[in-house]
Design a protein around this motif. Sequence first.
Motif, PDB file in Angstrom:
ATOM      1  N   ARG A  34       0.830  -1.203   0.000  1.00  0.00           N
ATOM      2  CA  ARG A  34       0.000   0.000   0.000  1.00  0.00           C
ATOM      3  C   ARG A  34       0.867   1.256   0.000  1.00  0.00           C
ATOM      4  NH1 ARG A  34      -2.610  -1.885   5.497  1.00  0.00           N
ATOM      5  NH2 ARG A  34      -0.369  -2.336   5.702  1.00  0.00           N
ATOM      6  N   ASP A  35       0.350   2.301  -0.607  1.00  0.00           N
ATOM      7  CA  ASP A  35       1.031   3.585  -0.503  1.00  0.00           C
ATOM      8  C   ASP A  35       0.452   4.347   0.690  1.00  0.00           C
ATOM      9  OD1 ASP A  35      -1.455   4.444  -1.322  1.00  0.00           O
ATOM     10  OD2 ASP A  35      -0.826   4.950  -3.355  1.00  0.00           O
ATOM     11  N   ASP A  90       5.979  -3.187   2.887  1.00  0.00           N
ATOM     12  CA  ASP A  90       4.701  -3.177   3.608  1.00  0.00           C
ATOM     13  C   ASP A  90       4.611  -4.443   4.450  1.00  0.00           C
ATOM     14  OD1 ASP A  90       2.158  -2.844   4.565  1.00  0.00           O
ATOM     15  OD2 ASP A  90       1.267  -2.351   2.635  1.00  0.00           O
ATOM     16  N   TYR A 101       7.390  -7.234  -3.975  1.00  0.00           N
ATOM     17  CA  TYR A 101       6.307  -6.310  -3.642  1.00  0.00           C
ATOM     18  C   TYR A 101       5.760  -5.679  -4.914  1.00  0.00           C
ATOM     19  CZ  TYR A 101       7.575  -6.752   1.237  1.00  0.00           C
ATOM     20  OH  TYR A 101       7.820  -7.267   2.481  1.00  0.00           O
ATOM     21  N   PRO A 150       3.159  -2.517  -5.948  1.00  0.00           N
ATOM     22  CA  PRO A 150       2.349  -1.392  -5.453  1.00  0.00           C
ATOM     23  C   PRO A 150       0.891  -1.538  -5.900  1.00  0.00           C
ATOM     24  CG  PRO A 150       4.367  -0.640  -6.518  1.00  0.00           C
ATOM     25  CD  PRO A 150       4.232  -2.084  -6.854  1.00  0.00           C
TER      26      PRO A 150
END
Length: 286
Positions: A111-112, A142, A185, A187
């Motif tokens: 997650r951002d 994350d 990961y 995004p």
Amino acid sequence: MRVSVVLPAKNEAEGLARTLPALREQWPEAELIVVDDGSSDGTAAIAADLGARVLSSPYSMGNGAAIKRGARAATGDVIVFMDADGQHSAAHIGQLLDKLGEGYDMVVGARDGSGQANFHRGLANAFYNRLASWMTGHEILDLTSGFRAVRAERFREFLHLLPNGFSYPTTSTMAFFRSAYPVAYVPIPVAKRVGSGSHIRPLKDGIRFLLIIFKIATLYSPLKLFAPVGGSFFLLGMCYYAWTFTMFGRFTNMSALLFSASVIVFLIGLISEQITSLTYTRQPQP
């Protein structure tokens, strides 16, 4: 490659009503498993009506317990874990699976800043990411994301380590890194949750996240925890000895105690490191 999608759910009837149809539409061949963690609403009925396989608990055992139960029941070669509250989109599963196909054993949807529940949660998660990255020696974008795709065989190796409560992502991520199973990961954007409020209690579960990080560190990278502590005791002992020698011209019991503590802490870390190595020594197959 058969895919199983596991959704732990506690009072998430509203979220499932939106999530399951999208999953069935975009992934018609996937096995959908909803683990009802002692819900008091229509979670189990909604999930069954929408064609998911439902595993119900008579009482709430925790998010981690639901994950473990779903992982044991899944028949797919790959398991996708996602929240049932509508935050995660079925459209992003393809990105995780594509990355997994590049040779990774776990792919996490990172997650951002906009995907955090609030500023304080985002700040805490950023701290956890940095701490865990230092512990494992790998960049962790994350640590607490519950949206991830894993190879089922690999993930089941660590079921006994996962806590029954929250933070299964923390434990599984650090276990994969320490076991040299490649992690990647991807995004992803996160939507606003629907249904009941978050079940995470920021203070209590934040402390629990930290405790689990240190627990995993002492199990997998003990010297990264014990060596700095031992070094701090030694440095403090040297500083205290320098002060007492300059002021009084003698070596004090406190300096001796600090030096002894530094040696003891370091030796404990060294022994823990050896035990860890033995724990991860694979026995030859008969």
